[in-house]
Structure formats: structure tokens, C-alpha cells
Design an enzyme around this catalytic site. Sequence first.
Site, PDB file in Angstrom:
ATOM      1  N   ALA A 245      18.582 -24.389   0.310  1.00 43.92           N
ATOM      2  CA  ALA A 245      19.980 -24.141  -0.049  1.00 43.92           C
ATOM      3  C   ALA A 245      20.993 -24.338   1.072  1.00 43.92           C
ATOM      4  O   ALA A 245      22.165 -24.570   0.788  1.00 43.92           O
ATOM      5  CB  ALA A 245      20.116 -22.725  -0.602  1.00 43.92           C
TER       6      ALA A 245
ATOM      7  N   PRO B 114      23.568 -25.616   3.751  1.00 46.89           N
ATOM      8  CA  PRO B 114      24.420 -24.494   4.156  1.00 46.89           C
ATOM      9  C   PRO B 114      25.083 -23.727   3.006  1.00 46.89           C
ATOM     10  O   PRO B 114      25.964 -22.917   3.237  1.00 46.89           O
ATOM     11  CB  PRO B 114      25.481 -25.187   5.011  1.00 46.89           C
TER      12      PRO B 114
ATOM     13  N   GLY C  34      26.579 -25.201   0.098  1.00 42.39           N
ATOM     14  CA  GLY C  34      27.590 -25.909  -0.682  1.00 42.39           C
ATOM     15  C   GLY C  34      27.204 -26.058  -2.138  1.00 42.39           C
ATOM     16  O   GLY C  34      27.985 -25.746  -3.038  1.00 42.39           O
TER      17      GLY C  34
ATOM     18  N   ASP D 164      10.047 -20.250   3.062  1.00 36.72           N
ATOM     19  CA  ASP D 164       9.667 -21.653   3.218  1.00 36.72           C
ATOM     20  C   ASP D 164       9.487 -22.243   1.822  1.00 36.72           C
ATOM     21  O   ASP D 164       8.737 -21.712   1.001  1.00 36.72           O
ATOM     22  CB  ASP D 164       8.360 -21.738   4.009  1.00 36.72           C
TER      23      ASP D 164
ATOM     24  N   CYS E 137      19.904 -37.154   0.774  1.00 37.34           N
ATOM     25  CA  CYS E 137      21.028 -37.872   1.383  1.00 37.34           C
ATOM     26  C   CYS E 137      20.490 -39.000   2.270  1.00 37.34           C
ATOM     27  O   CYS E 137      20.875 -39.129   3.433  1.00 37.34           O
ATOM     28  CB  CYS E 137      21.932 -36.932   2.177  1.00 37.34           C
TER      29      CYS E 137
END
Length: 578
Positions: free
Chosen positions: A282, A284, A286, A332, A489
Site C-alpha cells: 500500500a 505510500p 495514494g 510482508d 509502474c
Amino acid sequence: MDSSKRYSYNPTLHWNPQVEEYFINAYGAEHFDRISKALTRPSCYSCIRVNKLKSSTDAIIEKLKAILHEISLTSSVDTIRIYENGSTSGGAEDKGSSHVSTICKCQIPGLDYVVFVEGSGPYMVDYADAPLGSQKEVIVSRKCAESVLRGAQVFVPGVLACSAHVEKGGIVSVSVAVEQPITDGGWSVGITRGTVLQGLESDPQYFERSGMYIGQGITTMSRAGIFRASEGIAVEMTNRVFKLPSLRDVLQGEIFLQNLPSIITAHVLDPQEGERILDMCAAPGGKTTAIALLMRDKGEVIAVDRSHNKVMYILKLAREMGLSCISAYRLDALRSVSESIETVDTDHVSLDKEKFDVRVDDVGSFKAANENMINPPSTSINHVSNENIKERIYVSKAVARKNNRRLKNGPGRSNCVGGRVAKSKGFRPNSFDRVLLDAPCSALGLRPRLFAGEETIDSLRGHGTYQRRMFDQAVQLVRPGGVIVYSTCTINPGENEAVVRYALDTYNFLTLAPQNPRVGGPGLVGRSEFFEGRYIEEWLTDEEAELVQRFDPSSSLDTIGFFIAKFNVGQKDKGIVS
């Protein structure tokens, strides 16, 4: 050397040769060249998500206009003129001219709470204030330069080298030192912090800096001060290659800076009010907060990350945005499925002598120092004391002094908002309606990027293996009839299409689902063979490729490189392909 070529910004992204060959096979040489060039430049707009629980899009636009107008009145740095839904200026920009920022709403259906603040560039910066060879220069680290290209100033820790006799208020040209290949096959910057630049070919990385100048600025301290200080702004950028308004720490709680594909990912998940949703990686926060807002803060959003400090940041962000449906735990992602038969999903970390060294006499002070704990331990502070007041934990004088300093100076960086985060033991299978796996990846889609040589074929394959293991956890946690959204990403097909291929071939009950909104392009079709055919990577069929979204950094969308796949989960008794 032609000064116009040397004092310019025209970087070349260096790749590991095998990785470059792999990507050329995937995209074609011409397309991959466009991608590589796009990655070296920032997106020419800032994407802002409005917190509609606290404000409206129109109100935020008005506030941003006022803030940027105030900046233009009080600073000589990158003067800004503001237009709403207007046109940007075209053509070349002369030194010292103003920079037009267009503020407008996103036109994608359903994303009317997203605002774009446009920048501009690239520009040809005039470095001709001094004769060639006598310019005052500053060399910054690659990471510092990447931040400057996104609108930041040059901070002290990012400065590597500086010309002699630079004083406060002097004009300097700013260039970047990028890692270069060395004899042992690795990469190194090859420059020592504090090096004096002479402006001669004998300077470290004189030739490597050609085409790597990111603008001019005014020093806020002398050369000696820059290398003595530990923090603060070293150079205020006055003339940039790319001009993007800095919106860091602006309107906290009301807006959140986030890349457009990340916002779209939360929409693709399509969270509904009252559902239980897991964000597996999760930080940072956003996407976590975007999901909660789409649910109107009604339901349960559980965010996990294996870093204590990152979990604390998620909780801090949720508090700033006024969201109460978010719970965050340290866990984790590879251990997300509980191995215990217990029915409780989470276990709060209690106070203990080793971590806090709390004496009975210190209880009142400890409470006072931690009044604002976001997620206090489930064990009450009163439980620290013994029923028999005479039985107390012995604390040495050294530890007592340490405790007193802690109480005086605050909770410290690791516990910046007080207390400790909750640690999860994992979650029961089939216990979530929807799961978002925004997997840790090679991040080769993030921009601006000035170096990519650290990734090898083996490291890229390692990322894919890691992501498959996390996906296996996600499959177990989502209920039949639920949804899994997988995103990265990166531009690496081995972490994108190949993971989707693995999921579809391994789990018969998974099917790719249409995505809404659909903004990106299709996925890659076919396969890739490398290492002389010893390794074959399967991708997607034509039909499957149309159901995923791939965001190309070289496309007209001007986003980061990103990938999204959405899966519908059927009845799990259909089994797993062996």
C-alpha cells in the site's frame, strides 16, 4: 566542442546491453528509442486528486490559482501566470520570460475530481553570461537532478561538486553526474563530493556532462557553506529546462499529487460501499486513500506494508484526509495468508520493556508524550505496572536518562506520530471482496529517469518471480465472485503481460475483465525468446491484450509507464492447473 551542444539537455538513457536487446525485441527499435527518450523527461503536467470529502474541484482550482499567483508575486524563481482552461504559450521562451500554467479539470468520464496543472518545456537555457570555460558550475547527483526536473530546488545533500570562489547570490549552471560503466562491469559516478570544478577538460566527467545541463540558479550560500551544511536549499533554480510548479505540501488533506494511471487503477478496482478491500503493497497510501474516497469512506480498506515507517505514513495520510475506514498493518505481502487457525486477523504490538523501558513512575509522562497516537497498542499502559506496587521494573541510570531524553525530544523519526503500528499475522482465505496488488517492480516506467543500467535480465526475471508469489497470495485472499487488480509502474513485459499469462494459465477460475475507464493502450501480444532460446516468455493473445491497459510514456497521454490488469474470480473449486 560546440557550446550549444555541451550546455544543453539531451540525455541518453544507458541500458544493460542484454536488457536493451530484450526491449528492442518487445517494442521494436524505433518505438523503444522513443520510450527511452520520453523516460528522460518529466510529464509536463502535475496530476492532482481532490479530496471531495473536504472540498470541491472548483474550490481547489481557485485555491491553486491563488497559491501560484502568490508565488509569482513573492519569488523571482520561475514567474508563473495562471489561466483556467486556457491555452499555453507556444514557441521558444526567452530567458526571464514568464511561464504559463493551465489549470483544468480532467475530461475523462468519472474523473471530474482530478485536476491538471500544466507546466512547459523543454526550453533552451541561455548559459552565455560568462565566456566558455569560465562559467561557475554546480554538479548534482542523479536523484537530485530528477527531482529538480520535476520542479524542486537543489538541496545541499544533492550537490557533488562546485566551482571555486562561488559566493552566496552567485549565478551557477547546474549539471548532473550520471553513473558510467567501469572496468569490473558495474557502474559508478566517479566523482568525490566536494570536488572543485575548473571548467576544463581535466574536470571529472567533463565530457559526460555534455548535454546534461538542467538549468541555471542562484546560490543561497557560498561554496564552503554548501559543503559544511547538512540540509537546506543550496541553489534556487531561476531558469529551468522544464518548468513545473512545485506543489509539495500544498493544501494537505484537500489534495493529493498522484500519477494519472494510479488514479485510474483505483477506479478499475471499482470498490463499492460496505465492501472489505485489501491493498497488499500500500505505501505510500495514494491508491489506498483513493479507494476509500471512491467508497465514500463506507466499508473497510485494509492496507499492508512490511515497513513500519511506511505504515505510519499511510495512517498519517488517512488522518489528514479525514478517512476513518482505513486500517494499516505491518505485514510482508508474501505472508498475507494466515497460517494460523485463529479467527483474529491482526495482532497489535504491545508495549514491552525492551522497546520502551517504561517504569511505573514514568506512566504519566509516557501518556502525556503519546496523547496523539494514531494507532495505540491494544495492551493498556496500565498493564505495565504490577498489581503489587512494590514490584517494579529495574531501570539503570543510563536507561533512565535515555527515557528522559525521549520524553523531552518527542517520539523520534521512527515513531513520528507516536506509538507503534499494528503487526498482522495475515488474513483468512476468501476474506476480501476485492484485492489490489500494486506490486513492487523494477519501476522502469517512472520519469524523469536518467539511469537504467542497474537492471539486468536476471534482475528483471527476479522481479517477475517475486510478483508471481505475491499474486498467489492475492488469489487465496479474494472470495469467489470477487476481483483482483494487478498493476505495476514498469515497461518490462516480464512483470506485466508475463505475470498475467502465468495467472490465467495457473488458475482456471480467473478471467480477464474489461476496465473502466479505459485510457491506456493494449498489452503486448506473442512471446519473447532470449539467451539463444533457452528462456521463453509467453505474453498475451490478441483478445487478452485488448482487456489490459498499458500506459506508454512516449504516447500523447504523457504519463509514466504503467500497466493494469483486472481479473474476475470465479468458483475456486474449478481448481488450479498443475
